[in-house]
Write an enzyme that holds these catalytic residues in place. Structure first.
Site, PDB file in Angstrom:
ATOM      1  N   GLN A 178       0.674  -1.106   0.097  1.00 59.30           N
ATOM      2  CA  GLN A 178      -0.137  -0.045  -0.066  1.00 59.30           C
ATOM      3  C   GLN A 178       0.881   1.113   0.056  1.00 59.30           C
ATOM      4  OE1 GLN A 178      -3.034   0.664  -0.315  1.00 59.30           O
ATOM      5  NE2 GLN A 178      -4.007  -1.370  -0.627  1.00 59.30           N
ATOM      6  N   SER A 179       1.900   1.515  -1.051  1.00 64.87           N
ATOM      7  CA  SER A 179       2.915   2.515  -0.815  1.00 64.87           C
ATOM      8  C   SER A 179       2.085   3.698  -1.537  1.00 64.87           C
ATOM      9  CB  SER A 179       4.008   1.968  -1.753  1.00 64.87           C
ATOM     10  OG  SER A 179       4.820   3.038  -2.212  1.00 64.87           O
TER      11      SER A 179
END
Length: 331
Positions: A81-82
């Site tokens: 979930q960058s």
């Protein structure tokens, strides 16, 4: 005087970002604590690039450098979930570059985490998720290998480290330090979640360059305190050298008490802090960085770390789209 105009830069965001008082939250906290500082929030969640975030400042300099070198492809990496990967994908879309992303599976959750939030936006923005690698992988090495493969077929890749955190990327937060120095209030503290170190290193170097007395407190979201201090100081030194100044180790302040079970692992304090800011000020934090950073700020207030006469600015680094990968945490 800091001269950032000598560095290549591609405008991507809306700057300066808003600086807003946290009036309702402050009133509530004063009912609970004897010593509450003057609280403000720097809205770097409002940078404007694909839902915004702090990486946009870094990418203005990194993409500027890539374009100056004639690159046609951006390569970067981050956790599943960058926020950084999402903003890099958006920067590539804006500038007509290809974008290749490598994701590190630092934790294994559910399909919601693996496919929604930032991952969904990466794909909508036209980026290619090339690999999903297990936790602890040599992500920099994997990016370099991919770059070699692309060069072999005639492409011109530009490798951006995780979080955009190198001296060029940190220039974005040197610029933020200049914004804060020009603010209508005298800033005593800047508090934020610190991970890949570029945001904190840039702020420390920027404030040092203008001889500001403002102190920067990074609330670690990943590493133990001393490891994070060492990493931030190393990058701050290199960034300071780039802009012609020096930094002191004593200027790097880190609080690691809010990491909980590790990077991206929810904590009760993060959930409480996220709910509190949303319900009092209508501002959404994220579960990985700003939620834990704000929990650290609230903890500091509770223990009297800040004087009542201090002006404390929480730097909101964005990432609220990541909430959709953690829906079950908030239900």
């Amino acid at each position: 005087m800091v001269q950032l105009t000598r560095f290549a830069r591609r405008q991507l965001g809306h700057f300066p970002t808003p600086l807003e008082p946290l009036s309702r939250l402050s009133s509530l906290l004063r009912e609970q604590h004897a010593q509450v500082p003057d609280l403000w929030i720097k809205r770097d969640d409002c940078t404007g690039l694909a839902t915004g975030g702090n990486k946009t400042r870094k990418l203005e300099f990194l993409v500027g450098d890539a374009l100056a070198q004639g690159a046609d492809t951006l390569i970067t990496q981050g956790a599943t979930q960058s926020n950084h990967a999402r903003q890099t994908a958006a920067a590539a879309a804006v500038t007509g570059l290809d974008c290749k992303i490598l994701l590190e599976q630092r934790q294994v959750r559910d399909d919601e985490y693996e496919q929604s939030g930032n991952v969904l936006l990466d794909e909508l923005l036209g980026a290619e998720i090339v690999q999903r690698l297990p936790a602890g992988s040599d992500m920099q090495g994997a990016m370099e290998s991919l770059a070699e493969e692309l060069r072999a077929i005639g492409k011109r890749p530009y490798v951006i480290p995780g979080g955009g955190s190198n001296p060029i990327g940190a220039l974005g937060y040197v610029d933020c330090a200049l914004e804060l120095d020009a603010a209508p209030v005298a800033v005593d503290w800047v508090v934020h979640g610190t991970g890949s170190t570029g945001t904190q290193a840039g702020l420390v170097a920027g404030f040092a360059a203008i001889n500001s007395a403002a102190r920067v407190l990074g609330v670690s979201v990943r590493q133990p305190e001393q490891h994070q201090i060492d990493a931030v100081y190393g990058l701050a030194e290199r960034t300071a050298e780039l802009i012609g100044t020096t930094v002191d180790l004593e200027d790097v302040l880190v609080d690691d008490r809010w990491v909980g079970g590790g990077y991206g692992v929810p904590t009760d304090e993060m959930v409480e802090a996220t709910r509190l800011l949303a319900s009092t000020e209508g501002i959404l934090l994220d579960p990985v960085y700003s939620g834990k950073g704000f929990a650290g700020l609230l903890g500091g207030i509770a223990e009297g770390r800040f004087d009542e006469t201090d002006t404390v600015v929480f730097l909101h680094t964005g990432g609220s789209v990541g909430l959709f990968g953690y829906r079950s945490t908030f239900q």
